[in-house]
Design a protein around this motif. Sequence first.
Motif, mmCIF file in Angstrom:
data_model
loop_
_atom_site.group_PDB
_atom_site.id
_atom_site.type_symbol
_atom_site.label_atom_id
_atom_site.label_comp_id
_atom_site.label_asym_id
_atom_site.label_seq_id
_atom_site.Cartn_x
_atom_site.Cartn_y
_atom_site.Cartn_z
ATOM 1 N N ASP A 269 0.833 -1.208 0.000
ATOM 2 C CA ASP A 269 0.000 0.000 0.000
ATOM 3 C C ASP A 269 0.867 1.258 0.000
ATOM 4 N N LEU A 270 1.991 1.187 0.681
ATOM 5 C CA LEU A 270 2.907 2.327 0.709
ATOM 6 C C LEU A 270 3.385 2.689 -0.685
ATOM 7 N N ILE A 303 13.060 -8.022 5.049
ATOM 8 C CA ILE A 303 12.468 -6.691 4.922
ATOM 9 C C ILE A 303 13.142 -5.897 3.811
ATOM 10 N N ILE A 304 14.458 -5.932 3.800
ATOM 11 C CA ILE A 304 15.202 -5.171 2.784
ATOM 12 C C ILE A 304 14.914 -5.720 1.392
ATOM 13 N N ALA A 309 12.300 -5.020 -3.790
ATOM 14 C CA ALA A 309 11.567 -5.660 -4.887
ATOM 15 C C ALA A 309 10.238 -4.975 -5.161
ATOM 16 N N ALA A 310 9.652 -4.356 -4.133
ATOM 17 C CA ALA A 310 8.338 -3.730 -4.285
ATOM 18 C C ALA A 310 8.400 -2.353 -4.918
ATOM 19 N N LEU A 311 9.566 -1.717 -4.930
ATOM 20 C CA LEU A 311 9.668 -0.355 -5.439
ATOM 21 C C LEU A 311 9.245 -0.289 -6.909
ATOM 22 N N ALA A 315 11.353 4.525 -8.645
ATOM 23 C CA ALA A 315 11.081 5.001 -7.286
ATOM 24 C C ALA A 315 12.348 4.915 -6.438
ATOM 25 N N TRP A 316 12.502 5.873 -5.540
ATOM 26 C CA TRP A 316 13.706 5.949 -4.713
ATOM 27 C C TRP A 316 13.407 5.469 -3.300
ATOM 28 N N PRO A 317 14.245 4.581 -2.730
ATOM 29 C CA PRO A 317 14.001 4.061 -1.386
ATOM 30 C C PRO A 317 14.384 5.065 -0.299
ATOM 31 N N ASN A 318 13.895 4.803 0.904
ATOM 32 C CA ASN A 318 14.300 5.592 2.076
ATOM 33 C C ASN A 318 14.129 4.735 3.317
#
Length: 526
Positions: A269-270, A303-304, A309-311, A315-318
Motif C-alpha cells: 500500500d505504501l 524486509i530489505i 523488490a516492491a519499489l 522510485a527511490w528508497p528511504n
Amino acid sequence: MTDWWKSAVLYQVYPRSFQDSDGDGIGDLNGIRARLDHFLALGIDAVWISPIFPSPMADFGYDVADYTGIDIRFGTLADFDALVAAAHARGLKLLLDFVPNHSSDRHPWFVESRSSRTNPKRNWYLWADPAPDGGPPNNWISDFGGSTWTYDDRTGQYYEHAFLAEQPDLNWRNPDLRAAMYAAMRFWFDRGVDGFRIDVLWHMVKAAGFPDNPPNPDYRPGMGEMHRVLQTNSTDQPEVHAIAAEMRAVADEYSDRVLIGEIYLPVPDLMAYYGTPERPEVQLPFNFQLIDAAWDAPTLHRIIAEYEAALPPGAWPNWVLGNHDRPRVATKRGQAQARVAAMLLLTLRGTPTLYYGDELGLEDVAIPAELVQDPRELREPGIGLGRDPVRTPMPWDASEGAGFTTATPWLPLNPDHATRNVATQAGDTHSMLGLYRFLLALRRAWIPADAALTLLDADDAILSYKRGDDILVILNLTDQIANGPPLDGEWHLLVSTVSPSVVTAPLNPNEGRILLRSSSPAQAGA
C-alpha cells in the motif's frame, strides 16, 4: 543523478527541544540557527523541522491555527527567513512539517465553520448528524483514544477529528479548502523552503457517508483503544492519491523541491504513494519498517529484499530508525546494537532520516507523572504510548542546562547529560557521535547514492550486503561471536562499530564492519 534528495541525509529537529536562545526553556528558530554548524560537522544535508506554525499547542504544534505564520514561542517570520538564509549559505536544505489532515479548533476557518450550518466554510470540515440514538455518527476511534466525533451544541451536529477534539479534520473533497492549502504551500516555497514532510498523509480522506470501521480481530488490551477497529474507512482512501498528485504538482512549480509522506501502511500500500510516471505523488513515502522490525538478521534481510523488490520503476528508497512519535533506537536495541543500526541506516540504498539526539545514543527519558506534557499519554496513561520520553532536550555540554537552556527545560534532560552530550562526544572518535560522523563521511566518499545493493546469503547472526562492487557491509545482530560471509578477494577494513584494538577475524558480539575491496592499507575507523 540530479535530485539532491537522493544522495542526501535528512535530520529531524523537534524545535521545542533543540536549542533555547531566549531563556524560556523552549527551543526556537534562533536556537536552530545557532547550531547549524553541528549539522555540518555531523555531515547531514537537509534539516526537517517539526511544526513551528501558530498553535494553541494542544498537540505541540500539530494543531495549526495559521498555516502561514510562525508561533511566537519559536520566533518570527524574520527569524525564519534568517534561518533559511543561514542554512542555504552553508549548503543545507530546510524542510518544514506540513499538517494538512487537520487544523486547530481555533483556526479562523473552523471558528467560521462551526458558527452555523450555512456558513461558507461549513464544508471545509467534516460534519455529520447524530446517529438515531443521538450518539456519534459511527464507531470510528481517535488515534488518541475515544470517539473521533465531538458534538457541537450550537449547530446540532458532530465534527470529526482523527486525533484530539482540538484538531478537527479538514474536508479535502472541498475545492476551496484545497486551493487554500496549496496557497499555504506556495507561501513557504516562495520563502525558500526546500520541501515538506506531510503529516499523516494517508489519513487525509475519509470514506463518503462515514461507514463504520470493522472490528479488529487481533485487538488485545494494552494496544491502545484506536486498535479496537481497523481503520478501513477512515484512512487510505483512493481519493487521497489525486490530492498527493496535486501537492506534487505544486512542488514541481518550483525547482529542486521534495515531498515526504508520513504513511504507516504495509509495503504494497505504501508503494502507491509514489504515484505513476504520468501522475507522480510524493518522492519519499516514509519507510518505517526498521523501527518495529524484529531485530535479527533473517528478518532484516527479508524486509530489505521485499522492500527493494516492491519499489516501482524509478522510485527511490528511504529508511528511518526513529522519530518524535516512537521509542528511540538506543532504548529499543541497546547501545551496542544502536551502533550497528546506525551503520545499517547509513549504508542501505536510499535516503536515510536521522532523529535528533540519536547521533549521541540518547535513550528514552522517564518522565515523572507530574511533568507529563503529551496528550497521548494523558488520555491513555500507563500503556507506553506517551511520546514525551523521546522529545527531551538536546544535550550540548555538561553544564546544568546541558547548553540547551539557562532556564528550566520544558521536559527533563537525559539523566546522563553530563557525559552524554555533544561536547563530550565530539572529542572522542570512538563515541556514538564519532561513529556517526565517520559513517556519514564514509558514505559521502565511498558509497555513491546509485550504487546497487546486493544482499548476501543471511544466517541467524549476520546480515551482509554489498554496495556496488567495492563496499561490503557485515552486521552481527547478536551478542555472540559470529563468522562473516566468505570473502571473494582482498578486502580492507574501513570502519568497525567496536574499537579497532579488538577487531578480530570473526565478528565480535554486536559488531558491524564496512570493508573496501582495495589493495590500499586498511584504515581503522571510529
